[in-house]
Design a protein around this motif. Sequence first.
Motif, PDB file in Angstrom:
ATOM      1  N   GLU A 126       4.187   5.510   3.322  1.00 25.97           N
ATOM      2  CA  GLU A 126       2.706   5.189   2.346  1.00 25.97           C
ATOM      3  C   GLU A 126       2.204   4.050   2.772  1.00 25.97           C
ATOM      4  OE1 GLU A 126       2.500   7.426  -0.989  1.00 25.97           O
ATOM      5  OE2 GLU A 126       3.487   9.087  -0.127  1.00 25.97           O
ATOM      6  N   ALA A 127       2.873   3.057   3.333  1.00 29.68           N
ATOM      7  CA  ALA A 127       2.368   1.614   3.313  1.00 29.68           C
ATOM      8  C   ALA A 127       1.085   1.602   4.499  1.00 29.68           C
ATOM      9  CB  ALA A 127       3.315   0.585   3.596  1.00 29.68           C
ATOM     10  N   TYR A 145      24.138  11.181  -4.266  1.00 28.76           N
ATOM     11  CA  TYR A 145      23.332   9.998  -4.066  1.00 28.76           C
ATOM     12  C   TYR A 145      22.186  10.004  -5.154  1.00 28.76           C
ATOM     13  CZ  TYR A 145      19.423   7.912  -1.305  1.00 28.76           C
ATOM     14  OH  TYR A 145      18.490   7.143  -0.670  1.00 28.76           O
ATOM     15  N   VAL A 153      12.204  12.330   4.000  1.00 25.36           N
ATOM     16  CA  VAL A 153      13.168  12.100   2.609  1.00 25.36           C
ATOM     17  C   VAL A 153      14.688  12.604   2.923  1.00 25.36           C
ATOM     18  CG1 VAL A 153      13.769  12.792   0.224  1.00 25.36           C
ATOM     19  CG2 VAL A 153      11.489  12.518   1.005  1.00 25.36           C
ATOM     20  N   ASP A 193      11.550   1.318   7.889  1.00 25.50           N
ATOM     21  CA  ASP A 193      12.037  -0.021   8.192  1.00 25.50           C
ATOM     22  C   ASP A 193      13.540  -0.250   8.383  1.00 25.50           C
ATOM     23  OD1 ASP A 193       9.710  -2.078   9.073  1.00 25.50           O
ATOM     24  OD2 ASP A 193      10.658  -3.387   7.627  1.00 25.50           O
ATOM     25  N   ASP A 230       0.844  -1.425  -0.257  1.00 19.56           N
ATOM     26  CA  ASP A 230      -0.024  -0.136   0.050  1.00 19.56           C
ATOM     27  C   ASP A 230       0.685   1.249  -0.078  1.00 19.56           C
ATOM     28  OD1 ASP A 230      -2.313  -1.494  -0.135  1.00 19.56           O
ATOM     29  OD2 ASP A 230      -2.912  -0.900   1.901  1.00 19.56           O
ATOM     30  N   ALA A 231       2.053   1.109  -0.134  1.00 20.48           N
ATOM     31  CA  ALA A 231       3.070   2.143  -0.232  1.00 20.48           C
ATOM     32  C   ALA A 231       2.712   2.872  -1.741  1.00 20.48           C
ATOM     33  CB  ALA A 231       4.364   1.971  -0.024  1.00 20.48           C
ATOM     34  N   GLN A 282      19.374  -3.025   6.529  1.00 25.08           N
ATOM     35  CA  GLN A 282      18.595  -2.823   5.425  1.00 25.08           C
ATOM     36  C   GLN A 282      17.634  -1.670   5.682  1.00 25.08           C
ATOM     37  OE1 GLN A 282      18.980  -6.137   6.302  1.00 25.08           O
ATOM     38  NE2 GLN A 282      20.968  -6.111   5.230  1.00 25.08           N
ATOM     39  N   LEU A 283      17.256  -0.680   4.696  1.00 25.39           N
ATOM     40  CA  LEU A 283      16.241   0.116   4.789  1.00 25.39           C
ATOM     41  C   LEU A 283      15.497   0.184   3.740  1.00 25.39           C
ATOM     42  CD1 LEU A 283      19.023   3.196   5.253  1.00 25.39           C
ATOM     43  CD2 LEU A 283      18.000   1.887   7.023  1.00 25.39           C
ATOM     44  N   ILE A 284      14.080   0.565   4.141  1.00 26.01           N
ATOM     45  CA  ILE A 284      13.187   0.655   3.203  1.00 26.01           C
ATOM     46  C   ILE A 284      11.932   1.653   3.732  1.00 26.01           C
ATOM     47  CG2 ILE A 284      11.607  -1.410   3.757  1.00 26.01           C
ATOM     48  CD1 ILE A 284      12.257  -0.239   0.118  1.00 26.01           C
ATOM     49  N   SER A 285      11.563   2.608   3.120  1.00 24.82           N
ATOM     50  CA  SER A 285      10.586   3.713   3.366  1.00 24.82           C
ATOM     51  C   SER A 285       9.058   2.979   3.512  1.00 24.82           C
ATOM     52  CB  SER A 285      10.399   4.758   2.736  1.00 24.82           C
ATOM     53  OG  SER A 285       9.200   5.537   2.907  1.00 24.82           O
ATOM     54  N   THR A 286       8.288   3.056   4.598  1.00 21.37           N
ATOM     55  CA  THR A 286       7.082   2.509   4.783  1.00 21.37           C
ATOM     56  C   THR A 286       6.053   3.714   4.975  1.00 21.37           C
ATOM     57  OG1 THR A 286       7.367   1.999   6.892  1.00 21.37           O
ATOM     58  CG2 THR A 286       7.804   0.224   5.151  1.00 21.37           C
ATOM     59  N   PHE A 329      16.026   9.568   5.393  1.00 16.74           N
ATOM     60  CA  PHE A 329      16.213   8.422   4.694  1.00 16.74           C
ATOM     61  C   PHE A 329      17.435   8.384   3.938  1.00 16.74           C
ATOM     62  CE2 PHE A 329      15.713   5.304   1.559  1.00 16.74           C
ATOM     63  CZ  PHE A 329      15.093   3.888   1.964  1.00 16.74           C
ATOM     64  N   ARG A 330      17.719   9.709   3.202  1.00 19.76           N
ATOM     65  CA  ARG A 330      18.976   9.543   2.390  1.00 19.76           C
ATOM     66  C   ARG A 330      20.337   9.730   3.587  1.00 19.76           C
ATOM     67  NH1 ARG A 330      18.748  15.483   0.300  1.00 19.76           N
ATOM     68  NH2 ARG A 330      16.868  14.619  -0.684  1.00 19.76           N
TER      69      ARG A 330
END
Lengths: 187, 984, 94
Positions: B744-745, C57, B718, B656, A111-112, B738-742, B721-722
């Motif tokens: 909007e999830a 980046y 943003v 995450d 849902d992202a 390990q990274l991941i944006s959530t 995260f960068r």
Amino acid sequence: MAETLHSLTALGHSEPETHAAGPCRIAERFDVALASLAARKGREADVERAAKAAGVPLPGPARWKDGAPYAAFWVAPGMWFVEAPFASHEDIVAHLKPAFGDAASITEQTDAWVCFDISAAELSPLLERLCNVDFPGAPDGFATRTVIEHSGCYLVKRGPGQVVLYGSRSSARSLLHALETAAASLA
Amino acid sequence: MTQSNRIAGGQIDRSRTFRFTFDGRTYEGHPGDTLASALLANGVRLMGRSFKYHRPRGPLSAGSEEPNALVQLRSGPRQEPNTRATVAELFDGLEATSQNAWPSLKFDAMAINDRLNTFFTAGFYYKTFMWPASFWEKVYEPIIRRAAGLGALTREEDPDEYDKGFLHCDLLVIGAGPAGLTAALTAGRAGARVILADEDFRMGGRLNAETLEVGGKAGADWAAGIVAELSAMPNVRLMPRTTVIGAFDHGIYGVVERVSDHLAVPPKGKPRQTLWRVYSRRAILAGGATERPIAFENNDRPGIMLAGALRAYANRWSVAVGDRVAVFTNNEDGLRSATDLQAKGVDVVAVIDARPGGSVLPGIRHLKGAEVIDAQGRLGLTSITIRQANGRTETIRVTALGVSGGWNPNVNITSHHRSRPVWDEAIQSFIPGPDAPHGLTAAGAAAGALSTHGALATGQAQAIAALADLGITAKAAALPNAEDAPISITPKWYAAGGKGRAWIDPQNDVTVKDVKLAQKENFTSVEHLKRYTTLGMATDQGKTGNVLGLAIMAGLTGRTIPETGTTIYRPPYTPVAMGTLAGRSRGKEFKPFRLTPSHKWAEEQGAVFVEVGMWLRTQWLPKPGETHWRQSVDREVLATRKSVGICDVTTLGKIDIQGTDAGAFLDKVYCNTFSTLAVGKCRYGLMLREDGMVFDDGTTARMGEHEYVMTTTTANAVTVFRHLEYCRQVLWPEMDVQLISTTEAWAQFSVAGPNARKLLEKLVDQDISDAAFPYMGAGSITVRGIRGRLFRISFSGELAYEIAVPTRYGDALIRALVEAGKEFDAVVYGTEALGVMRVEKGHVAGNELNGQSTALNMGLGKMVSKKKDAIGMVLSQREGMTDPNGYRLVGVKPVNPEGRLTAGSHFLEIGAAPVIENDGGWLTSKVYSPHLGCDIALGYLKAGDQKMGRRMRAVNLLAKPPTETEVEIVSPHFFDPEGERLRG
Amino acid sequence: MIFNHPILGPRDAQEFVYLGDASLMRRPDGMTAGIEAFHDWLYNRDNPAGEHRELWYHEQGDRSWLVVTRNTVTHEVIRVELARDVAKAMGRTK
């Protein structure tokens, strides 16, 4: 227990919609479960083995690979987005975790994103007005991150007239507007 | 008088007639005409007034180099100033008006400037508008702006759309004359991906304007044949009406396509223009050459134009500019104008050839070693004065004069990366120099190959060479036969006559006299010459005048032209409309909107939204009867504190973070410790920059042994995260993270207030009692069977949770929360109420996290652990940043509860003067606290922690006159300082 | 500008975010180096007219941090490396 929670598509409807714009057909996809899968340090071989066993393709850089039930595209060194049918794999992490154990970091991404199927006889004229991807020069199965309407998207080329586009879910309406405006200018 | 000057032939479509107006008068023209050619066909030579002296002007050229014939095109919101009539493609119903003239083009009151020309010489601006400095803004600039500037806008919004896009090619060919067509054909046949762009609406370049043959065919027909062959190639994209405006780094070109400029109104959905960003692997500049005039007295009369333009109007547009024509030339090419016009039946009364020797044209009065030294006819040329080789002067009655001082290769784009053109003695002009933009070569006239054969040959050779660089083999086909005559030029820059003015740069009214004055005042470098006289600084960038001006300067200083040098060029090659640069990014489409999961519901409730970055967040939700935002916000705050409130907090960044080193990693990026956090708990974290300033803050939860969920502020999602990617890839590359944006999830809602738990218990399937889910607890839950997350954290100071479900269920969750909350009189609150409650609680937010504040400033100094190497730890201990008397976060209350506070006010001691030495700090955030019944604020006050209870003044220095309020310095924790409610 | 990304090939610099001089990679150890060393590392940079190593980046790409060696006068891009590889080669660890 009271009734469960209903779901809304990224465009705010209970069912996904298809829009015709110029020569293009833009269909919201609501049937894809998505997860990020990243190999933990030093566990790349374990991830490859587990992926093979679980039927998760792990394509190389800038590539998408089909499979059943899983398809996947490369997003970053050592990281993929894995796609699966939502109906059977809504909790996609719960499906993948047992296969990969502690060899991979897996995170739900469904849902992202808003997901669009975009099709036309030829999509180059549309995409050249939206992003800097060399679409005619890219092979089928090409997958890349790019910027459309000021925001990051993932674009997967399925064919010269077939694209799957993931955009940030919160700006789904703006993204659709950009797609429709560009498509209308092709008419 | 209908098209009285039309002659036979040409490339206009006589089967159709367009009607158009100029200054209210209606004329007729044909498809294929430009506005200039159609006006000339109707005997109209006067088209504009010059910039400074308001001299009457007609077109000098037949192309984009035009300095004189600038008009306003269209009307109303589509009115477009400073359009060159020479490139404005005629369409039915076109409306044009002259500009820079009042009350009319024929009688212009400002032409008084022409009589006062001795005041308006070079350096006029610098000498006249010198002092006093305060006059600049109030007096001089408005005067200059009114008097100068050419056309005008109507200030109505442009109704047309402008687009942008991206194209890729192996070879970009700039210009579709003989060189460009040959280059494109060579590359196209080799299978390369080619883009051929030409500013004209008809490809062919000069071939369309000449009677020369190529391969035994008329040049224009040969060009049309090549265009037809190219258009059948799928690997070639032909782009007429398209100008390459600039060369940027690494093969990127800016390209403007005029999609609908040739139509009265763009077709529905189509843009007026498109700005393309072209990625090329190689590029060939085949942009041709621009003819230059020779300076002589009154050489700006309407009817005097470049010799090549004169014959272009005759050959391509079937227009005889005058009935009696003369040509003034110093080279062989000028003679073509005489012979072509004569062949068209135009009366060519004289060719004034500055060159002394050589052959003489048959059947024409061809004067060798002669010069034109003056011209007569204020609103249009009536006669010229010539001086023959023997010194005898003579006046000849003519209505048109073609002048050729030679041809300047259009080197402009090769200079866009500062390459300096070099002098070519043979053609007496500058050709592209070394160090042109990488991958760009020139061919044809742009490279100095002025003959047709030269264009064909160099076009082919450059294409083969460019493709060879790319590993593509292209064949050299046999070239068609074409003329290969040398230009045989003898330099002639200025034909001096009497004391009158001779124009060099007609648009900016720079004359030979100005160059002389610049030389006398020692502005002899070309760069000084340009700035002092404004030579080449008009909208045409001196395409016709620059070389002339510097050649005259060279003559005055006794230097050669190469010694004098040349200025270089910047993008854009021709003017670009602002709308084109903006593209679709205007109005509501300036940037995308990001909508929260509760947006649909909030819209239904009539919520007021606020833009937070790209997000639209609910600011407050007015209830019926509420007429002022404060009523809504106060109600939302009070109801939350009394019972329970719900707020969409999805916009906060969520990241995450997984991996066996995730905890150790967080210890590096946060100044406090996270590796010791228990699974199922969360903690407030403070992130510093390396310079010791606070970067961001938020709550991070440990969801598993090697699994954390970080929260960032909305604004920094943003950048954090960068930064984390930087830390894991660059600083500590061996960490397993390990990274991941959530972000909007998950749809995430804050549920806060004494009844928060009771409300959630109705939705959450698990036990969330205080024992099962204590303060700062975090974990996975299910919400009516849907997987979710729960965090027991509070920004408001209340018993509070954040509950999250996958975003698609967010709409259902807000509705379920509201429904379940009815029995508790739950409210949904927006960002204003959120802000009130966080100030009441003394939590920092954007105004305090201003990038210039340390943890110590915020009263959070103890959070910076010195037991581990975290980012910012070392430099946060710098002298000055640890000053015990430095800024500290304080609470501020007015002494009189009615007193008003203003954020941004400065702290002053009672009785202290409002000077910088007495400045104690400032109020960062101010709200009205319905709970306390007065304004309250947070602020940074020097030694604030030592000033509790002190009375000071909060002075708003921006108010006129400054206002001030007596305040009491208090703890920033206005509400529940012991935090008892949080743990309830 | 175009950077020839070591994994993805030529990509427009518009997709990247600039950080600064690649000497930033030589971060001192916070437990042993003092304020002076940190100050020197963070603030004192060369400003060459010519070859310069920079950190970029790929935000709108694969999120790789890159070390780009670029001529600040001509804008020529001389070398593009994955910052992770450069960091490891420098001996950076955990």
